[in-house]
Design a protein around this motif. Structure first.
Motif, PDB file in Angstrom:
ATOM      1  N   SER A  91       0.844  -1.191   0.000  1.00  0.00           N
ATOM      2  CA  SER A  91       0.000   0.000   0.000  1.00  0.00           C
ATOM      3  C   SER A  91       0.879   1.240   0.000  1.00  0.00           C
ATOM      4  O   SER A  91       1.907   1.273   0.657  1.00  0.00           O
ATOM      5  CB  SER A  91      -0.888   0.037   1.248  1.00  0.00           C
ATOM      6  OG  SER A  91      -1.724  -1.084   1.262  1.00  0.00           O
ATOM      7  N   CYS A  92       0.434   2.242  -0.724  1.00  0.00           N
ATOM      8  CA  CYS A  92       1.186   3.487  -0.794  1.00  0.00           C
ATOM      9  C   CYS A  92       1.170   4.180   0.572  1.00  0.00           C
ATOM     10  O   CYS A  92       0.119   4.329   1.187  1.00  0.00           O
ATOM     11  CB  CYS A  92       0.576   4.405  -1.843  1.00  0.00           C
ATOM     12  SG  CYS A  92       1.319   6.032  -1.884  1.00  0.00           S
ATOM     13  N   GLU A  93       2.353   4.592   1.024  1.00  0.00           N
ATOM     14  CA  GLU A  93       2.478   5.209   2.335  1.00  0.00           C
ATOM     15  C   GLU A  93       1.829   6.592   2.353  1.00  0.00           C
ATOM     16  O   GLU A  93       1.434   7.099   3.394  1.00  0.00           O
ATOM     17  CB  GLU A  93       3.968   5.360   2.661  1.00  0.00           C
ATOM     18  CG  GLU A  93       4.269   5.410   4.123  1.00  0.00           C
ATOM     19  CD  GLU A  93       5.761   5.316   4.361  1.00  0.00           C
ATOM     20  OE1 GLU A  93       6.472   6.277   4.014  1.00  0.00           O
ATOM     21  OE2 GLU A  93       6.222   4.288   4.870  1.00  0.00           O
ATOM     22  N   SER A  94       1.708   7.170   1.188  1.00  0.00           N
ATOM     23  CA  SER A  94       1.196   8.528   1.111  1.00  0.00           C
ATOM     24  C   SER A  94      -0.321   8.586   0.919  1.00  0.00           C
ATOM     25  O   SER A  94      -1.022   9.261   1.648  1.00  0.00           O
ATOM     26  CB  SER A  94       1.913   9.272  -0.008  1.00  0.00           C
ATOM     27  OG  SER A  94       1.450  10.569  -0.098  1.00  0.00           O
ATOM     28  N   CYS A  95      -0.829   7.828  -0.056  1.00  0.00           N
ATOM     29  CA  CYS A  95      -2.264   7.911  -0.341  1.00  0.00           C
ATOM     30  C   CYS A  95      -3.026   6.657   0.095  1.00  0.00           C
ATOM     31  O   CYS A  95      -4.251   6.645   0.096  1.00  0.00           O
ATOM     32  CB  CYS A  95      -2.504   8.187  -1.827  1.00  0.00           C
ATOM     33  SG  CYS A  95      -2.071   6.802  -2.897  1.00  0.00           S
ATOM     34  N   GLY A  96      -2.296   5.592   0.464  1.00  0.00           N
ATOM     35  CA  GLY A  96      -2.945   4.388   0.970  1.00  0.00           C
ATOM     36  C   GLY A  96      -3.484   3.451  -0.099  1.00  0.00           C
ATOM     37  O   GLY A  96      -3.980   2.376   0.204  1.00  0.00           O
ATOM     38  N   ALA A 115       2.322   7.796  -8.711  1.00  0.00           N
ATOM     39  CA  ALA A 115       1.803   9.164  -8.669  1.00  0.00           C
ATOM     40  C   ALA A 115       2.377   9.939  -7.479  1.00  0.00           C
ATOM     41  O   ALA A 115       2.828  11.074  -7.621  1.00  0.00           O
ATOM     42  CB  ALA A 115       0.273   9.137  -8.598  1.00  0.00           C
ATOM     43  N   CYS A 116       2.387   9.304  -6.292  1.00  0.00           N
ATOM     44  CA  CYS A 116       2.878   9.982  -5.091  1.00  0.00           C
ATOM     45  C   CYS A 116       4.387  10.194  -5.154  1.00  0.00           C
ATOM     46  O   CYS A 116       4.906  11.215  -4.712  1.00  0.00           O
ATOM     47  CB  CYS A 116       2.516   9.203  -3.833  1.00  0.00           C
ATOM     48  SG  CYS A 116       0.749   9.211  -3.507  1.00  0.00           S
ATOM     49  N   LYS A 117       5.080   9.220  -5.708  1.00  0.00           N
ATOM     50  CA  LYS A 117       6.533   9.328  -5.833  1.00  0.00           C
ATOM     51  C   LYS A 117       6.887  10.508  -6.738  1.00  0.00           C
ATOM     52  O   LYS A 117       7.772  11.296  -6.434  1.00  0.00           O
ATOM     53  CB  LYS A 117       7.094   8.020  -6.404  1.00  0.00           C
ATOM     54  CG  LYS A 117       8.602   7.970  -6.462  1.00  0.00           C
ATOM     55  CD  LYS A 117       9.194   7.889  -5.077  1.00  0.00           C
ATOM     56  CE  LYS A 117      10.691   8.210  -5.128  1.00  0.00           C
ATOM     57  NZ  LYS A 117      11.240   8.494  -3.810  1.00  0.00           N
TER      58      LYS A 117
HETATM   59 ZN    ZN Z   1       0.131   7.046  -3.481  1.00  0.00          ZN
END
Ligand code: ZN
Length: 128
Positions: A91-96, A115-117
């Motif tokens: 899971s993405c640490e930023s957006c989940g 996307a978050c990276k």
């Molecule tokens: Zn993300």
């Protein structure tokens, strides 16, 4: 993500970790040691010294590790393994949101979706 997938990523992360630790062989570090809780091969029993954050030794080790690219990679791998054992892997640490399988296969230790990276990289560049 299935148990089998997780096991696969765990194997890859552990293998990568082993390689780096070997490369950094000269390094005597408490952070680098992974302690199996028992010898029966129950990998979920692994514990990481880095979880004991906040001690002087930990801060020193961290500063030392961050000084090398291998050290940073090692910390990313440890981090990924901790997430994996906690059931948060993928899971993405930023957006989940779930990180794509292709991305995880290319970079098993990644913490963020593409996307978050990209957002983070743009922000880092902007700040310079
Ligand atoms: Zn993300």
């Amino acid at each position: 993500m299935t148990e089998k997938d997780l096991k696969e990523f765990e194997d890859r992360l552990l293998a990568e970790r082993k390689r780096i630790v070997k490369e950094m062989g000269h390094l005597e570090s408490t952070v680098l040691k992974v302690n199996p809780r028992d010898s029966a091969g129950d990998l979920s029993g692994y514990s990481f010294h880095m979880a004991d954050a906040g001690t002087d030794a930990y801060e020193r080790e961290k500063a030392f590790l961050f000084a090398s690219s291998e050290g940073r990679l090692l910390m990313e791998i440890d981090d990924a393994l901790r997430r994996l054992y906690r059931g948060e892997y993928g899971s993405c640490e930023s957006c989940g949101k779930p990180i794509s399988r292709a991305r995880l296969e290319a970079m098993p230790a990644t913490r963020m979706c593409v996307a978050c990276k990209e957002k983070e990289e743009r922000a880092t560049r902007g700040a310079q």
